[in-house]
Design a protein around this motif. Structure first.
Motif, PDB file in Angstrom:
ATOM      1  N   CYS A   1      82.898  23.672  46.294  1.00  0.00           N
ATOM      2  CA  CYS A   1      82.335  24.403  47.430  1.00  0.00           C
ATOM      3  C   CYS A   1      80.822  24.500  47.271  1.00  0.00           C
ATOM      4  CB  CYS A   1      82.943  25.807  47.522  1.00  0.00           C
ATOM      5  SG  CYS A   1      84.724  25.802  47.753  1.00  0.00           S
ATOM      6  N   HIS A   2      80.087  23.997  48.245  1.00  0.00           N
ATOM      7  CA  HIS A   2      78.627  24.024  48.201  1.00  0.00           C
ATOM      8  C   HIS A   2      78.120  25.058  49.198  1.00  0.00           C
ATOM      9  CE1 HIS A   2      77.839  20.462  45.657  1.00  0.00           C
ATOM     10  NE2 HIS A   2      79.034  20.111  46.088  1.00  0.00           N
ATOM     11  N   VAL A   3      77.408  26.026  48.678  1.00  0.00           N
ATOM     12  CA  VAL A   3      76.842  27.084  49.515  1.00  0.00           C
ATOM     13  C   VAL A   3      75.549  26.545  50.138  1.00  0.00           C
ATOM     14  CG1 VAL A   3      75.962  29.441  49.591  1.00  0.00           C
ATOM     15  CG2 VAL A   3      77.839  28.855  48.027  1.00  0.00           C
TER      16      VAL A   3
ATOM     17  N   ARG B   1      78.927  16.889  41.690  1.00  0.00           N
ATOM     18  CA  ARG B   1      78.865  15.616  42.396  1.00  0.00           C
ATOM     19  C   ARG B   1      79.990  15.420  43.405  1.00  0.00           C
ATOM     20  NH1 ARG B   1      74.199  14.694  42.497  1.00  0.00           N
ATOM     21  NH2 ARG B   1      74.696  12.600  43.262  1.00  0.00           N
ATOM     22  N   VAL B   2      80.817  16.445  43.613  1.00  0.00           N
ATOM     23  CA  VAL B   2      81.916  16.344  44.571  1.00  0.00           C
ATOM     24  C   VAL B   2      81.817  17.520  45.533  1.00  0.00           C
ATOM     25  CG1 VAL B   2      84.417  16.384  44.912  1.00  0.00           C
ATOM     26  CG2 VAL B   2      83.438  15.129  42.991  1.00  0.00           C
ATOM     27  N   GLU B   3      81.934  17.235  46.812  1.00  0.00           N
ATOM     28  CA  GLU B   3      81.891  18.274  47.836  1.00  0.00           C
ATOM     29  C   GLU B   3      83.236  18.350  48.538  1.00  0.00           C
ATOM     30  OE1 GLU B   3      78.787  19.017  51.298  1.00  0.00           O
ATOM     31  OE2 GLU B   3      80.383  17.616  51.883  1.00  0.00           O
ATOM     32  N   ARG B   4      83.855  19.519  48.426  1.00  0.00           N
ATOM     33  CA  ARG B   4      85.125  19.752  49.116  1.00  0.00           C
ATOM     34  C   ARG B   4      84.895  20.485  50.429  1.00  0.00           C
ATOM     35  NH1 ARG B   4      89.816  23.824  46.943  1.00  0.00           N
ATOM     36  NH2 ARG B   4      91.459  23.302  48.420  1.00  0.00           N
ATOM     37  N   GLN B   5      84.033  21.493  50.398  1.00  0.00           N
ATOM     38  CA  GLN B   5      83.743  22.274  51.589  1.00  0.00           C
ATOM     39  C   GLN B   5      82.282  22.696  51.598  1.00  0.00           C
ATOM     40  OE1 GLN B   5      86.417  25.648  51.732  1.00  0.00           O
ATOM     41  NE2 GLN B   5      87.707  24.640  53.249  1.00  0.00           N
ATOM     42  N   ARG B   6      81.738  22.831  52.799  1.00  0.00           N
ATOM     43  CA  ARG B   6      80.413  23.405  52.971  1.00  0.00           C
ATOM     44  C   ARG B   6      80.593  24.859  53.387  1.00  0.00           C
ATOM     45  NH1 ARG B   6      76.626  18.679  55.678  1.00  0.00           N
ATOM     46  NH2 ARG B   6      77.086  17.098  54.106  1.00  0.00           N
ATOM     47  N   LEU B   7      79.924  25.717  52.659  1.00  0.00           N
ATOM     48  CA  LEU B   7      80.195  27.141  52.722  1.00  0.00           C
ATOM     49  C   LEU B   7      78.948  27.919  53.099  1.00  0.00           C
ATOM     50  CD1 LEU B   7      82.526  29.200  51.906  1.00  0.00           C
ATOM     51  CD2 LEU B   7      81.418  29.275  49.670  1.00  0.00           C
ATOM     52  N   MET B   8      79.130  28.963  53.883  1.00  0.00           N
ATOM     53  CA  MET B   8      78.061  29.919  54.165  1.00  0.00           C
ATOM     54  C   MET B   8      78.544  31.303  53.761  1.00  0.00           C
ATOM     55  SD  MET B   8      76.464  31.198  57.802  1.00  0.00           S
ATOM     56  CE  MET B   8      75.889  29.588  58.310  1.00  0.00           C
ATOM     57  N   ILE B   9      77.673  32.066  53.110  1.00  0.00           N
ATOM     58  CA  ILE B   9      77.997  33.435  52.712  1.00  0.00           C
ATOM     59  C   ILE B   9      77.114  34.376  53.509  1.00  0.00           C
ATOM     60  CG2 ILE B   9      78.019  35.112  50.834  1.00  0.00           C
ATOM     61  CD1 ILE B   9      78.671  32.896  48.931  1.00  0.00           C
ATOM     62  N   VAL B  10      77.733  35.313  54.193  1.00  0.00           N
ATOM     63  CA  VAL B  10      77.012  36.260  55.045  1.00  0.00           C
ATOM     64  C   VAL B  10      77.372  37.676  54.608  1.00  0.00           C
ATOM     65  CG1 VAL B  10      76.650  37.077  57.399  1.00  0.00           C
ATOM     66  CG2 VAL B  10      77.062  34.642  56.984  1.00  0.00           C
ATOM     67  N   GLY B  11      76.359  38.514  54.477  1.00  0.00           N
ATOM     68  CA  GLY B  11      76.603  39.902  54.136  1.00  0.00           C
ATOM     69  C   GLY B  11      76.150  40.269  52.749  1.00  0.00           C
TER      70      GLY B  11
ATOM     71  N   ASN C   1      74.112  28.760  64.888  1.00  0.00           N
ATOM     72  CA  ASN C   1      73.419  27.466  64.952  1.00  0.00           C
ATOM     73  C   ASN C   1      73.477  26.744  63.617  1.00  0.00           C
ATOM     74  OD1 ASN C   1      72.727  27.802  67.639  1.00  0.00           O
ATOM     75  ND2 ASN C   1      70.747  28.740  67.187  1.00  0.00           N
ATOM     76  N   THR C   2      73.368  27.491  62.509  1.00  0.00           N
ATOM     77  CA  THR C   2      73.449  26.861  61.190  1.00  0.00           C
ATOM     78  C   THR C   2      74.839  26.284  60.949  1.00  0.00           C
ATOM     79  OG1 THR C   2      71.796  28.397  60.329  1.00  0.00           O
ATOM     80  CG2 THR C   2      73.131  27.227  58.718  1.00  0.00           C
ATOM     81  N   CYS C   3      75.865  26.992  61.390  1.00  0.00           N
ATOM     82  CA  CYS C   3      77.236  26.470  61.264  1.00  0.00           C
ATOM     83  C   CYS C   3      77.360  25.129  61.971  1.00  0.00           C
ATOM     84  CB  CYS C   3      78.236  27.469  61.851  1.00  0.00           C
ATOM     85  SG  CYS C   3      78.554  28.906  60.833  1.00  0.00           S
ATOM     86  N   ARG C   4      76.761  25.039  63.162  1.00  0.00           N
ATOM     87  CA  ARG C   4      76.880  23.808  63.943  1.00  0.00           C
ATOM     88  C   ARG C   4      76.033  22.692  63.359  1.00  0.00           C
ATOM     89  NH1 ARG C   4      76.244  27.146  69.593  1.00  0.00           N
ATOM     90  NH2 ARG C   4      78.445  27.691  69.882  1.00  0.00           N
TER      91      ARG C   4
ATOM     92  N   VAL D   1      78.910  23.397  58.439  1.00  0.00           N
ATOM     93  CA  VAL D   1      79.599  24.429  57.671  1.00  0.00           C
ATOM     94  C   VAL D   1      81.078  24.437  58.061  1.00  0.00           C
ATOM     95  CG1 VAL D   1      79.787  26.914  57.265  1.00  0.00           C
ATOM     96  CG2 VAL D   1      77.533  25.838  57.371  1.00  0.00           C
ATOM     97  N   GLU D   2      81.950  24.503  57.057  1.00  0.00           N
ATOM     98  CA  GLU D   2      83.389  24.486  57.313  1.00  0.00           C
ATOM     99  C   GLU D   2      84.050  25.834  57.072  1.00  0.00           C
ATOM    100  OE1 GLU D   2      84.990  20.409  55.707  1.00  0.00           O
ATOM    101  OE2 GLU D   2      83.210  20.976  54.572  1.00  0.00           O
ATOM    102  N   ARG D   3      83.402  26.683  56.257  1.00  0.00           N
ATOM    103  CA  ARG D   3      83.985  27.986  55.943  1.00  0.00           C
ATOM    104  C   ARG D   3      82.870  29.019  55.806  1.00  0.00           C
ATOM    105  NH1 ARG D   3      89.041  29.577  53.363  1.00  0.00           N
ATOM    106  NH2 ARG D   3      89.517  27.354  53.323  1.00  0.00           N
TER     107      ARG D   3
END
Length: 475
Positions: free
Chosen positions: A185-187, A158-168, A210-213, A217-219
């Motif tokens: 951290c929410h992926v 229920r708490v979001e500190r960062q929005r994260l994307m994992i690539v690779g 485009n997804t980052c924008r 996404v912050e990280r």
């Protein structure tokens, strides 16, 4: 996995998971306010009790209230500056210990002030010591409760500190997923570059950017391998045009994967690119912008009304003109300007103003030479869409014309656009009818993004007001 499938499924599911989740910044700022009030009240109450029962006299209460307020603001303010509230998410007693250390530093500063001002003669050592003990206990109690409640909410997602994307690496092992969730951290998106066909690489890289924008996404965590070397290099280059922190992780088969790291969730990651401004710097810049814009709006109200009347008397049409431009993270914003032309072109119909442009009105010519046509953008600053200082926002059609020709063009949007900027005070304003003119402007904008400081913003504001270069090429 196709790019469309990845964007359509993972991102939409990520947005669904984020609904109703509280941002950690809001919780930490709310807790900072509570800590300020608690330390202030306890310091005042402790002094009252000590003076009443131990000394049987009481000095001027305005002094105790001022000292109490200074202590509360000092503890919370220093905690925000040092980022110690972030430690509430980390396991262990570090968050509690940082509270005690901060309290000790603030009381040491108070002791120095009392000594220098010689006010310590009316401020007994017993009062000082009792205030320190009680304030320390309050800080420990509040932080213990806050950390326990925070961890409970983190466990429930229920708490979001960062929005994260994992690539690779599209597969995320449960242990790592749990470690990320425990740190808020929410992926919001995942993609395995190993499944990307050579023909789809350019499309995949565009989709990631485009997804980052679009998803905030912050990280970005990038898994590397020997097979993906060239593609990862191109990805890092493209991500530099987004305001995200990029961390590179070794491949799972690498011995470094098992090493203990200091990165996110204890991963052995190397930060290859940080956001241009930290969260604290963004907060300080936003507070400064809001205060200056509000003061300017009040102070300049008579001038704004006079300009509005002159525009209405000079030519037919509205006083204000709103144009769609690129803002922070390439997101479109509607920028306010005083109307200086007989036409109001926007979108694909936009055409740059030229010297002695017949579309410019008589009043408009004066406004453009003196930069007064930009004053309504104070409203954009108040709304949080712009800053007082930053790269000037360009019409979207103009950006699309030059973005393909100038390397890292969109990196100028990694910071909020400004009413004035480094490029403008160096004379790079007005018509950009050649590639070199725009390239020179972008070079100055990127320099500002890489060298931002509060003092630099003040310098640019002063030069905008008093330097001739800031008005060169206007019109």
């Amino acid at each position: 996995m196709s790019t469309d499938q990845w964007v359509g499924n993972d991102v939409s599911q990520g947005h669904a998971r984020l609904e109703g989740i509280l941002r950690f910044e809001r919780l930490s700022h709310g807790f900072a306010l509570c800590e300020t009030l608690a330390v202030s009240l306890v310091a005042v109450a402790t002094a009252d009790l000590y003076w009443s029962y131990a000394l049987e006299w009481h000095p001027d209460r305005s002094v105790t209230m001022a000292v109490g307020a200074a202590l509360g603001l000092g503890v919370a303010g220093l905690s925000l500056l040092r980022g110690s509230y972030e430690r509430a998410i980390e396991p262990g007693p570090g968050f509690l210990w940082s509270g005690l250390v901060t309290t000790l530093r603030i009381f040491t500063a108070l002791l120095a002030v009392l000594f220098v001002t010689r006010f310590d003669e009316g401020y007994s050592r017993g009062t000082f010591f009792s205030q320190f003990v009680m304030s320390g206990l309050v800080v420990l109690t509040l932080r213990s409760v806050f950390q326990r409640l925070l961890r409970e909410r983190l466990a429930k997602g229920r708490v979001e500190r960062q929005r994260l994307m994992i690539v690779g690496d599209a597969q995320l092992d449960p242990q790592l997923q749990a470690r990320l969730s425990a740190r808020g951290c929410h992926v919001v998106a995942r993609l395995s570059l190993a499944d990307t066909a050579r023909a789809d690489e350019a499309e995949t890289l565009r989709a990631i950017v485009n997804t980052c924008r679009e998803s905030g996404v912050e990280r970005v965590l990038v898994h590397t391998s020997a097979e993906l070397g060239d593609l990862v290099d191109r990805l890092l280059h493209d991500l530099s045009e987004t305001p995200v922190t990029v961390e590179v992780l070794p491949h799972r088969n690498s011995p470094l994967w098992r090493a203990k790291g200091d990165g996110l969730a204890g991963l052995p990651a190397a930060v290859v690119r940080n956001r241009p401004l930290s969260r604290l710097q963004l907060l300080l810049k936003r507070v400064f912008d809001f205060a200056v814009a509000l003061g300017a709006l009040i102070f300049l109200a008579p001038l704004l009304l006079a300009i509005a009347a002159a525009i209405r008397l000079d030519s037919k049409g509205p006083v204000f003109f709103r144009q769609t431009r690129h803002g922070y993270g390439n997101q479109p914003i509607r920028v306010f300007k005083f109307r200086s032309m007989r036409v109001m072109e926007d979108g694909a119909a936009f055409r740059q103003a030229t010297r002695n442009d017949p579309r410019i009105t008589r009043v408009g010519a004066v406004l453009r030479r003196t930069n007064l046509d930009e004053l309504p953008q104070i409203l954009n600053v108040l709304f949080g869409e712009m800053s007082i200082v930053g790269p000037r926002p360009h019409p979207i059609a103009l950006n699309e014309t030059f973005a393909k020709e100038i390397k890292l063009f969109h990196r100028r949007h990694n910071i909020r656009p400004g009413i004035t900027g480094w490029a403008q005070i160096n004379g790079h304003r007005g018509e950009t009818d050649t590639l070199k003119k725009m390239a020179d402007r972008i070079e100055h904008d990127l320099w500002y993004v890489d060298h931002w400081s509060f003092l630099l913003d003040l310098k640019i504001i002063l030069m905008t007001a008093f330097s001739r270069a800031a008005y060169r090429n206007a019109g």
